[in-house]
Structures are given as structure tokens and as C-alpha cells.
Design an enzyme around this catalytic site. Structure first.
Site, mmCIF file in Angstrom:
data_model
loop_
_atom_site.group_PDB
_atom_site.id
_atom_site.type_symbol
_atom_site.label_atom_id
_atom_site.label_comp_id
_atom_site.label_asym_id
_atom_site.label_seq_id
_atom_site.Cartn_x
_atom_site.Cartn_y
_atom_site.Cartn_z
ATOM 1 N N GLY A 1 -6.963 -13.642 12.994
ATOM 2 C CA GLY A 1 -7.928 -13.113 12.025
ATOM 3 C C GLY A 1 -8.427 -14.231 11.659
ATOM 4 O O GLY A 1 -9.609 -14.029 12.141
ATOM 5 N N ARG B 1 2.160 -0.764 10.746
ATOM 6 C CA ARG B 1 1.977 -2.334 10.580
ATOM 7 C C ARG B 1 2.874 -2.204 9.327
ATOM 8 O O ARG B 1 2.850 -1.400 8.814
ATOM 9 C CB ARG B 1 0.711 -2.703 9.792
ATOM 10 N N TYR C 1 0.447 -0.976 -0.123
ATOM 11 C CA TYR C 1 -0.309 0.038 0.255
ATOM 12 C C TYR C 1 0.735 0.920 -0.019
ATOM 13 O O TYR C 1 2.191 0.890 -0.007
ATOM 14 C CB TYR C 1 -1.161 0.368 1.114
ATOM 15 N N CYS D 1 -17.084 -17.143 6.486
ATOM 16 C CA CYS D 1 -16.219 -18.664 6.712
ATOM 17 C C CYS D 1 -17.324 -19.736 6.809
ATOM 18 O O CYS D 1 -18.035 -20.726 7.170
ATOM 19 C CB CYS D 1 -16.117 -18.133 8.693
ATOM 20 N N CYS E 1 -10.123 -23.104 12.457
ATOM 21 C CA CYS E 1 -9.788 -22.841 11.546
ATOM 22 C C CYS E 1 -9.511 -23.786 10.624
ATOM 23 O O CYS E 1 -8.612 -24.603 11.095
ATOM 24 C CB CYS E 1 -9.405 -21.765 11.315
ATOM 25 N N CYS F 1 -12.995 -17.412 3.229
ATOM 26 C CA CYS F 1 -12.827 -16.268 4.028
ATOM 27 C C CYS F 1 -11.975 -14.651 2.860
ATOM 28 O O CYS F 1 -13.032 -14.014 2.721
ATOM 29 C CB CYS F 1 -12.649 -16.288 5.391
ATOM 30 N N CYS G 1 -8.379 -23.279 4.997
ATOM 31 C CA CYS G 1 -9.762 -23.523 3.595
ATOM 32 C C CYS G 1 -9.311 -21.727 2.464
ATOM 33 O O CYS G 1 -10.006 -21.922 1.288
ATOM 34 C CB CYS G 1 -10.296 -23.282 3.706
#
Length: 711
Positions: A344, A245, A197, A386, A368, A374, A371
Site C-alpha cells: 500500500g 480479507r 467492519y 504522500c 516509503c 498518508c 511517516c
């Protein structure tokens, strides 16, 4: 009380002046839950409130757009670019904070990946025109998925190389958004300086090719970041928590951001009054699989070492992210490797994860299964969902409540749909009898767990959920109309899965040709009659000994056994390149088999989510699996499978592949003869899972949830 197994995870922590009740952070994610005009919706508020209620110490709202609609990466991205967005944002912060959680917002301008700008014909703001690159990410998409991908308006991407006035505007956008975040009641701000970004674009020696004071040298490439940090700090005050971040690494590029530069930038951030560093990573999307390297890391704990390196260089807290299990995080925090763990996908699957850990109920956490359903939604401009938690994004729409009129229910079939329906119905107060004709729970999910181990965690959790006083489980019980009549249920839920007949291919009934069901039954110890026809005496003896010592009752043990023995030759041809065929191909190739996959359609693995498909196809390529699509299988003989391929101009070529064993991974059909019989007996019947509509794990759990919460 703090569960001693996770004592360090539930120790309070601080980010600057921000005090957090534990070390669990909900990682910022693009969720596409905002309105089309950027406003914060009830859907978004309920989604984040559920995670706050679930016990996370800090909720981080992902990708708040500072210049909306300019610089947005998603069609339904949250805006913080104008005071008109404050009412919804304020409601959001209040709903999260009432549960004892803190809430921060991540501020972002997408720069070169501002897909909405591209789609609407606006210029993409960049430090310099990005280097040309090639990617195979579109090659494995279905026509429908290709149609959903955002394309440049007019067919051409237009770039705006930012001048000094643009840079000043960017700094102002960040500062203004930070001030709005403070006024909306957010407890902190994360500046997104990663993932290519806009700030990361300036930091990167690969993407920043400027020759002025904002390019080339490290000092120049960090100038925009320094100006943003200074402007934000000035607007929000010295004590308001602000952090970054950062990318630990830029992968799949020449001369990108390195760990050394990341550490240098972390030190720079500390000097400029930042209160923490969140360590992520970025991989240039040179292929679809790149997304599963970074930032959507497939490797468990893939970024931990980088977070540890950054933590060792600064005195402010460091947050680690990237498929980190709670026990790993607890030990790492205890060792001082990092201060906080960001989760997350785990919190999409189970928003109550922190509460369950703290209560000593880790086995009750819905896992989770990685897969990628999401995040794949984002690629086709849809809201996040989900596969294992259909309530994600629908928290305020579909509450699971106690039944007004508890009933006596019969659930037939103990696969993922049947187990889910039984567990939810029991929690609502219904009396449930769960009938399964085999000797074990799980249905096809047991065998799927062998091919993809993450499925096993889901199976274990579903089985545990059946330990409820309102549920009676009957294994090795065939559901017949007579049994149903004897039980006298008020309603019957049939979840017996799909039926799989043999295709009309010459030789498909040969001894060395296996249906998926036959192979599953043999490997799970349920196929004694099949073994008589297909296995040698020695093979049957080995299988029988495995059953006697209980090997085939354990997923892990059966998976280990499959590395030593399987009833298949060295050269395997799989007919069917959907989800089942591709995962089976990976499973067999990893066990030393030479595998060929033949698929009739021109798309492989279309039932897999986009990102998971990219990952599986990458693994199959690494394992040298031969993939053929758009083919017709003509015949199977003792040593070969014969097929033909039609080119776009109509030319037909005939080919064959040598195969010691053939596996049929196709032909799944919906329908339930039992349901039809019971309906004729005037019994209220619901069909769910693959016997109603092929949907695999995601479809099975969604259908079960929908029915069980409304009965």
C-alpha cells in the site's frame, strides 16, 4: 526479462481463473479520492492508472461502499451501490487494464465505524451494541485536528442492532454490488471481512454478543459471512474470482478473533468457493498507537507469520500484507509462505516500484519512510497524500515534462529540497549546478536519518538521483554573490534550510547547552570549531579518530557510534517538543539517556502526522521520557533547567529538572539573506524548503517539485 534477484516476485500467478503477470498486489486503501456523492473521479482514475502503469500485477480498489451513503467510513468514499456509478467505474477498469494489470474492488460496509452515518445522525448497523471502551487517541491532537474529526450528530452515537430483515438486506447489498463490479469490468472482488467492519463484527466474539442464530457459537457468528459468500457467488457465477480479507487476530480486546479461528474461517471460505485469502489484522483503538499495531503495522513484516499459518491450512492462494520489503516477499513466495504480497504505502511513495524492481533498478525506488502522513489524512477527512511523493493524488494535474526552453540553473543547498529540485530539473533537460557549503549531501536529512533510520533510505535515493549528466555537484563550496555571478545562471534556487538562533533564555549560551545545529555538526564530523569550545581533549580525539576512519561519513556507522559515544551527559533536557525534539528524545532515550522534553505550546509534535505522532508518543512513554507541555523555560544553570507551568485557572507553578546537557530544539526561522542580495542584483531567485516555509521533509520535497516542474 525477470530480474533474478526477484525472480519469484515476478513469476505469474493465479487467483481462481484470474491470471496475474506478477505477485505484486496494490493493497486496498481508503483514499478519499471519490466525489462527495461517491462517483469515481478523474483524480481517482489517474491515481490507480499510474500504479497499473508502474507494473503492479493486481490493483485492488479500497472500500467500495455497497450501500452508499449508508455504512461509509470516509466522506469521499467510492460508491458501488447503484448503477449510476457504473460509467466512472467502467472507465477506471479500462484505464487500469490497458497497461496489462488486473483490477479488483473491495466491497465493504463499515458497520460500527461508519463515520458518515454517525456524522449525519443515522444509526450505525451492528450485530450488537459494542462494548464501551476508552481511548487516549484524542489527547495528543491539536485543536485544529480535533475540529476536523467526525463527531456524532447531536453528540450521541445511535446504534441499530440488526434484525433478520436487516441481515437479509446486508446480504443483498453485497450481492448487488458484486454484480455491478462484474458489469463494470472488474477482474475480481475482495469481500472485506476484517477491521471490525460489518462482517468482521459478526465474526468477532468480542463485538458479536447476539443470542440468536447469528451469535455466540462459531457456526452462528459465521452465518452472515456464509450467506454473503453464497449470494455473491450465485450472482457473479462460479468462475468469477472472489476472495476474502480476514483478520488473523483481533488485538487489544478480550476474547477476540484468534489465529485458530481465522484459519478455520479461511477453510470455510475455501469450501464456499472463495479463491484466495488476504490476511490482515485489527487492533481495538484503545489508544492512538493501536493503529500502528494493526492494521497500519509499524513492525516490518508484522503479519507474515500469520499469513504463513493460513497458507499452510488452505490450498487456495494467500496474500500477505503489512510493511513487507520486496526481498523478504521474494524469499517468502519462494518458500511457499504465501502466494502474493500486497503493498500500500510503498506504491504511494513510488508507483513505479514493480517496474524498477524488474529492471534491476531497486536503488532508484523512492522509499516509503513510514511517516503515516498518508493514512493520517483520513482521520481529518482529507484526501490521501504522500510526504515523499507530492504527485500522489495529482497524477493528472502536475505532469513532469521536458522543458520547452532548457536553462542553466544554480541550486544552492543540498538538503532534501535542493536535491529534489536538482534531480527533477535535470530530468526535464535543464543544466544544473548544485552547490553545498558542507562536505556532504543531505543537509539536516543526514542527521535526521540517524534519529529515524527510514529517512536514510530516502537520503540514499535522493543522492543516487543526482547521478545525472545534467547535474554538477560542488561540495564544500560557499555560495556568494561573486560565485553566482561567475556561474551566470538563468535562475537560482535557494534551499539553504531554516536558521536557528538561540532563544532568549538565561544560560542558553552555556557550554553544556547545544543547539540542534551544533549537535548535528559534531555528530556528522563538521563541527571542528564547535568541538574546540564544547568538548574535552579526549572527546575531540575520539571524534577526530572517527573522522579519520570515515565513520562520520556513513549514516549507519555514525548511528552505531552514537550508541557508544555522544557529547551529551546521562541526563538530557530537550527544550522544544516539536518533530525535531520528539524524534531526538526517542533517539537519546534509546541510547540510555534520561530525557525530559519541555514544550511551550499545549500540543506535542504538531508537525508530525497524527498516526506517526501517536507512535512516537507511545515509544517515548515506553522509554520513560518525561514530557511537559504548556511551559515557559525561565533559566538554565550548570545543573538544572528552571521552568514554570500555568494552569487553566491561572495558577503558576515553578519547577526544575536536573540536566547534564541541554539541547535546544526550537527557534527555527525562515528567510535567506542571500536571496535578498541576489534579488537586488536583478537575478531571478526562487526560495524553497525550510528557508521559505517550515515544512520539513514533506514540505521540502513538495516545494521543490512544484518549482522544478514549472521552470
Amino acid at each position: 526479462m525477470v530480474n533474478q534477484h526477484y525472480a519469484h516476485l515476478f513469476t505469474p500467478g493465479k487467483i481462481g481463473s484470474l491470471e496475474l503477470k506478477n505477485r505484486i498486489v496494490m493493497a486496498p486503501m481508503g483514499d478519499n479520492f471519490a466525489e462527495a456523492d461517491g462517483h469515481c473521479t478523474e483524480r481517482m482514475q489517474a491515481f490507480y492508472e499510474a500504479r497499473a502503469k508502474g507494473g503492479a500485477g493486481l490493483i485492488t480498489i479500497g472500500v467500495g461502499s455497497i450501500a452508499y451513503p449508508l455504512g461509509t467510513a470516509e466522506p469521499y468514499q467510492l460508491a458501488i451501490s447503484d448503477d449510476k456509478y457504473l460509467p466512472g467505474l467502467t472507465q477506471l477498469t479500462q484505464r487500469v487494464q490497458r497497461h496489462g494489470a488486473k483490477i479488483a474492488i473491495q466491497l465493504q460496509h463499515a458497520g460500527k465505524t461508519a463515520a458518515r452515518d454517525m456524522a449525519e445522525g443515522r444509526e450505525l448497523w451492528v450485530p450488537s451494541v459494542p462494548p464501551a471502551s476508552q481511548s487516549d487517541m484524542f489527547a495528543s491532537l491539536t485543536p485544529a485536528e480535533l475540529g476536523a474529526f467526525i463527531r456524532p450528530k447531536g453528540g450521541q452515537v445511535s446504534y441499530r442492532v440488526m434484525d433478520k430483515q436487516d441481515i437479509a438486506q446486508m446480504v443483498s447489498w453485497f450481492a448487488d454490488a458484486a454484480d455491478r463490479a462484474r458489469r463494470a469490468g472488474f477482474d475480481g472482488i475482495e469481500l472485506h471481512a476484517a477491521h471490525s467492519y460489518i462482517i468482521a463484527g459478526f465474526l468477532s466474539p468480542y463485538y458479536n454478543r447476539r443470542d440468536d442464530e447469528y451469535g455466540r457459537s462459531y457456526e452462528n457468528r459465521t452465518r452472515l459471512l456464509r450467506e454473503v459468500m453464497s449470494a455473491v457467488r450465485k450472482r457473479v457465477g462460479a468462475d468469477f474470482p472472489v476472495w476474502l480479507r480476514l483478520d488473523a487476530m483481533e488485538l487489544r480486546v478480550e476474547s477476540g478473533i484468534t489465529l485458530d479461528e481465522c484459519i478455520q474461517t479461511a477453510k470455510l471460505a475455501e469450501q464456499h468457493g472463495m479463491n484466495a485469502i488476504s490476511v490482515s489484522a485489527y487492533a481495538n483503538p484503545s489508544s492512538g498507537a493501536a493503529f500502528t499495531q494493526a492494521p497500519l503495522v509499524n513492525q516490518p513484516g508484522g503479519f507474515i507469520d500469520w499469513a504463513n499459518a493460513v497458507a499452510g491450512a488452505v490450498s487456495i492462494p494467500v496474500t500477505a500484507v503489512g510493511r513487507i520489503e520486496p526481498e523478504v516477499a521474494d524469499k517468502a513466495i519462494a518458500a511457499g509462505d504465501f502466494s502474493f504480497v500486497a503493498m500500500g504505502r510503498k506504491l504511494l511513495a513510488d508507483p513505479e516500484l514493480p517496474n524498477k524492481l524488474q529492471a534491476g533498478c531497486a536503488a532508484d525506488i523512492r522509499p516509503c519512510i513510514y511517516c503515516y502522513v498518508c493514512v493520517s489524512q483520513i482521520f481529518i477527512n482529507q484526501r490521501v497524500k504522500c510526504a515523499v511523493n507530492p504527485m500522489t493524488g495529482h497524477e493528472s494535474e502536475y505532469p513532469v515534462t521536458l522543458a520547452d526552453n532548457p536553462k542553466k540553473l544554480l541550486v544552492i543547498g543540498a538538503g532534501p529540497a535542493g536535491m529534489e529540485a536538482a534531480a527533477i530539473a535535470a530530468r526535464r533537460g535543464h543544466q544544473v549546478t548544485l552547490v553545498e557549503q558542507s562536505a556532504r549531501l543531505g543537509g539536516t536529512l543526514f542527521f535526521a536519518s540517524m534519529a529515524y533510520p527510514e529517512n536514510g533510505k530516502l537520503l540514499n535515493q535522493q543522492i543516487r538521483a543526482l547521478d545525472h549528466p545534467n547535474i554538477q555537484v560542488r561540495l564544500s563550496t560557499r555560495a556568494t554573490p561573486e560565485l553566482v555571478q561567475s556561474l551566470k545562471p538563468d535562475e537560482v534556487l535557494i534551499a539553504t534550510g531554516a536558521t536557528r538562533g538561540r532563544p532568549a533564555i538565561a544560560g542558553a549560551d552555556s557550554r553544556h547547552v547545544w543547539s540542534g545545529d551544533e549537535l548535528r555538526q559534531i555528530m556528522t564530523g563538521e563541527g571542528k570549531e564547535i568541538a574546540k569550545h564544547k568538548l574535552s581533549v579526549m572527546q575531540r580525539a575520539l571524534l577526530s579518530s572517527g573522522q579519520m576512519i570515515g565513520v562520520t561519513d556513513s549514516i549507519d556507522a555514525t548511528r552505531h557510534l552514537s550508541k557508544l559515544w555522544m557529547p551529551l551527559g546521562n541526563r538530557v533536557c530537550i527544550i522544544g517538543g516539536g518533530l525535531v525534539g520528539l524524534e531526538l528524545a526517542e533517539f537519546l532515550a534509546a541510547r540510555g539517556r534520561s530525557v525530559t522534553v519541555l514544550e511551550q505550546e499545549h500540543s506535542l509534535g504538531k508537525e508530525l502526522s497524527i498516526v506517526r505522532r501517536w507512535r512516537v508518543l507511545h515509544e517515548l512513554n515506553e522509554l520513560d521520557v518525561a514530557l511537559h507541555k504548556g511551559v515557559s523555560v525561565n533559566a538554565i544553570d550548570e545543573h538544572q533547567v528552571h521552568f514554570s507551568h500555568s494552569s487553566k485557572n491561572g495558577d503558576i507553578t515553578h519547577q526544575s529538572v536536573v540536566a547534564d546537557s541541554v539541547v535546544l530544539a526550537m527557534g527555527a526561522q525562515t528567510g535567506s539573506p542571500l536571496a535578498e542580495m541576489l534579488q537586488q542584483m536583478d537575478i531571478k531567485v526562487h526560495t524553497l524548503g525550510d528557508c521559505e516555509q517550515l515544512g520539513y521533509i514533506e514540505g521540502a520535497i513538495a516545494a521543490a517539485t512544484k518549482i522544478a516542474r514549472t521552470i
